[in-house]
Design a protein around this motif. Structure first.
Motif, mmCIF file in Angstrom:
data_model
loop_
_atom_site.group_PDB
_atom_site.id
_atom_site.type_symbol
_atom_site.label_atom_id
_atom_site.label_comp_id
_atom_site.label_asym_id
_atom_site.label_seq_id
_atom_site.Cartn_x
_atom_site.Cartn_y
_atom_site.Cartn_z
ATOM 1 N N SER A 16 0.826 -1.203 0.000
ATOM 2 C CA SER A 16 0.000 0.000 0.000
ATOM 3 C C SER A 16 0.862 1.256 0.000
ATOM 4 N N THR A 17 0.470 2.239 -0.789
ATOM 5 C CA THR A 17 1.187 3.521 -0.789
ATOM 6 C C THR A 17 0.964 4.270 0.529
ATOM 7 N N ASN A 18 -0.140 4.028 1.191
ATOM 8 C CA ASN A 18 -0.357 4.674 2.489
ATOM 9 C C ASN A 18 0.563 4.096 3.553
ATOM 10 N N ARG A 19 0.779 2.803 3.504
ATOM 11 C CA ARG A 19 1.782 2.207 4.395
ATOM 12 C C ARG A 19 3.169 2.707 3.995
ATOM 13 N N ALA A 73 -2.363 7.488 8.232
ATOM 14 C CA ALA A 73 -2.268 7.410 6.775
ATOM 15 C C ALA A 73 -3.621 6.947 6.265
ATOM 16 N N CYS A 74 -4.315 7.854 5.613
ATOM 17 C CA CYS A 74 -5.728 7.682 5.323
ATOM 18 C C CYS A 74 -5.984 7.477 3.835
ATOM 19 N N PRO A 83 -12.265 1.525 6.279
ATOM 20 C CA PRO A 83 -12.851 0.881 7.459
ATOM 21 C C PRO A 83 -11.827 0.428 8.500
ATOM 22 N N ALA A 84 -10.656 -0.038 8.082
ATOM 23 C CA ALA A 84 -9.675 -0.530 9.051
ATOM 24 C C ALA A 84 -9.231 0.578 10.006
ATOM 25 N N LEU A 85 -9.026 1.771 9.476
ATOM 26 C CA LEU A 85 -8.618 2.900 10.305
ATOM 27 C C LEU A 85 -9.752 3.331 11.227
ATOM 28 N N LYS A 86 -10.933 3.489 10.689
ATOM 29 C CA LYS A 86 -12.090 3.899 11.495
ATOM 30 C C LYS A 86 -12.375 2.863 12.577
ATOM 31 N N ASN A 87 -12.261 1.585 12.229
ATOM 32 C CA ASN A 87 -12.505 0.508 13.181
ATOM 33 C C ASN A 87 -11.568 0.605 14.390
ATOM 34 N N MET A 109 -2.135 12.063 6.689
ATOM 35 C CA MET A 109 -1.550 12.021 5.342
ATOM 36 C C MET A 109 -2.317 10.995 4.540
ATOM 37 N N GLY A 110 -2.146 11.024 3.231
ATOM 38 C CA GLY A 110 -2.813 10.005 2.437
ATOM 39 C C GLY A 110 -2.339 9.991 1.004
#
Length: 181
Positions: A16-19, A73-74, A83-87, A109-110
């Motif tokens: 993932s580019t966010n990771r 990182a959104c 959903p993983a972040l919100k969870n 960031m994102g």
């Protein structure tokens, strides 16, 4: 004084580019700051019927407790946050008195298409208001994941973007120290 930041990526993909943004941020930290990365892939959906917190949730909650500030990182899924972040934020918010989140500084960031997750980031800012998190206003990091700034592993290659990440990490350090004063 040493500060501990905790990075959470809304995307679960290894490439993932966010990771990748979080990994790049680790290499752009100012003196006296470290950045650990939370793993969300094994965190189950929040369910109030669970009487005991799963081990994966306990692990991330412990990381949140130790963190002086958060780096989120959104990614943008259908104009909103992943959903993983919100969870994970939902799990953390259920701690007594919202103790793991209330008053904590946050950088957002994102990386995504076109506008680089701007819609999702603004939605995440609304969530931060309710959770009493204190987002850093500037500098913002909106990266286009498809414009050549990332390699096939999701790692940042663009020097301009690395500079933005360095500026954001310095600003988060300054913001964290300011909020502590």
């Amino acid at each position: 004084m040493s500060l501990q930041f905790l990075g959470l990526a809304g995307s679960l993909r290894a490439k993932s580019t966010n990771r990748g943004l979080l990994r790049a941020a680790q290499g752009q930290l100012p003196a006296g700051v470290s950045l650990a990365l939370a793993e969300l892939a094994d965190v189950p959906f929040y369910n109030a019927d669970l009487t005991e917190k799963p081990a994966a949730v306990q692990r991330v909650l412990a990381q949140l407790a130790a963190a002086d500030a958060l780096v989120l990182a959104c990614p943008e899924y259908n104009y909103s946050l992943a959903p993983a972040l919100k969870n994970m934020l939902d799990w953390a918010s259920r701690e007594p008195d919202n103790a793991l989140l209330a008053g904590k500084p946050v950088a957002i960031m994102g990386a995504g298409g076109g506008m680089g997750t701007s819609r999702a980031q603004y939605h995440l800012r609304q969530v931060c208001v309710y959770l009493d998190l204190h987002p850093l206003n500037k500098p913002e990091v909106f990266a286009n994941a498809f414009a050549g700034g990332f390699d096939e592993h999701g790692d940042v290659r663009d020097e301009r973007l690395l500079g933005q990440l360095a500026a954001q990490m310095q600003a988060l350090k300054d913001w964290t120290l300011r909020l502590r004063a």
